[in-house]
Scaffold this active site. Sequence first.
Site, short mmCIF file in Angstrom:
data_model
loop_
_atom_site.label_atom_id
_atom_site.label_comp_id
_atom_site.label_asym_id
_atom_site.label_seq_id
_atom_site.Cartn_x
_atom_site.Cartn_y
_atom_site.Cartn_z
N ASP A 101 0.83 -1.21 0.00
CA ASP A 101 0.00 0.00 0.00
C ASP A 101 0.86 1.26 0.00
OD1 ASP A 101 -2.22 -1.59 0.03
OD2 ASP A 101 -2.65 -1.33 2.17
N GLU A 159 -2.33 -2.51 -9.36
CA GLU A 159 -1.08 -1.76 -9.45
C GLU A 159 -0.97 -1.01 -10.77
OE1 GLU A 159 0.00 -5.98 -10.86
OE2 GLU A 159 -1.38 -5.05 -9.45
#
Length: 410
Positions: A274, A300
């Site tokens: 994260d 991502e």
Amino acid sequence: MMSLDSITLYLVATMVAALLGAMMVFFGRQENSPALKWWGTAYLLGASSVALWTATGDKLGPYLYLALNAVGFVACGLVWNAARVFHGRKPNWPGLVFGAVAWVAAATLLDPTAAMLRMIIGAGIVSVYAALTASELWVERRKSLQRRWPAFVVPVMHGCVLMLPILLGSFLRPHDAGFSTSVWVTVFAVELILYAVGTVFVIFMLVSERTVTAHRTAASTDPLTGMLNRRGFSEACARMIEREAKGGRPVTVMIFDIDHFKSINDRFGHPAGDEMLRLFSTIVVNNLRISDLSGRIGGEEFAALLPCALEEGVLVAERVREAFETSGVVVEEGPVDTTVSIGVAGGPAGTELEVLLASADTALYQAKRGGRNRVEAAEELPLSLENWRRQSAARIGVPKGPSKTQPATA
């Protein structure tokens, strides 16, 4: 008869104001809105003051009369401060009580027989508060004039009605007691009802508008990075492409995919993953212009739309790649490789977003197949989205090359 009608109108006005005030206090507690609580308290306080003044009339002593009127001016100050709180500003405490103090001072120093002069001073104080309220409600100039004008007009009209005795005083015989009691008292009573209802309409319009905007923003924003999500990015891009098409200007799309992101999560944990996503989003935003759009469109995967030609877009993509590679992320287990593969595609004015994304995605695939940590530019746009989808479905995994290679020149 006229006197009875005026008293009835004032009592109706106070009941309406009290009901609206109680409603605003209730909803303010339900929605945890400080501004609604301020507005509701102002209405309840003002309604109580006018009701007592109307019901008791001359039975009040001079000191209670002054105190009751002072409470009414404090209510006006509360309305102004509620508008300040609504826009995130701190309450102005001296301004809250200034009107009441000015009224008490004026009423104490004036000749007790100068009833009309006291009425003019009181109307002037309320008009000042109305003007201040209007300026606070107008302060968000990001809103369109069509949506914002009622917030400005309602308090301005209220102030204008109260100022009429001052503006027209030389023509309307201000010293005529019969005129002041029969006409203006009735006008003020009717206007008070209209102002109470109109102001509450404006208040709930503004609160509703802000709530809808907050929900719309939440629905189009990625909570982790603060960037636009896929939906928000697509909607914003559609507007930009339409705007650039009118000027005949080209646009460029780029897709970013953080290399080996799954292995980062597996090795260092999801908190580290994260943090990596937040870091990359910051790098993207810092390396784009304020006119460019960017968003997180997948796990991502990130994307950006730039109002520029393909060549300029490739330079921006290379700048992002270099900034991320040299970001120097280190965790307890050691340094983390921060590389990204980027596909860039450009098109003439009016090219659809899906076509540009399809072409950029093909270029991204080439960058990954070529060893990752690269910028690849699409040679041409796909002939059709259907062909591109079939080609994407036929792809077999991307070979795992080294995490760090020389970037390809596009």
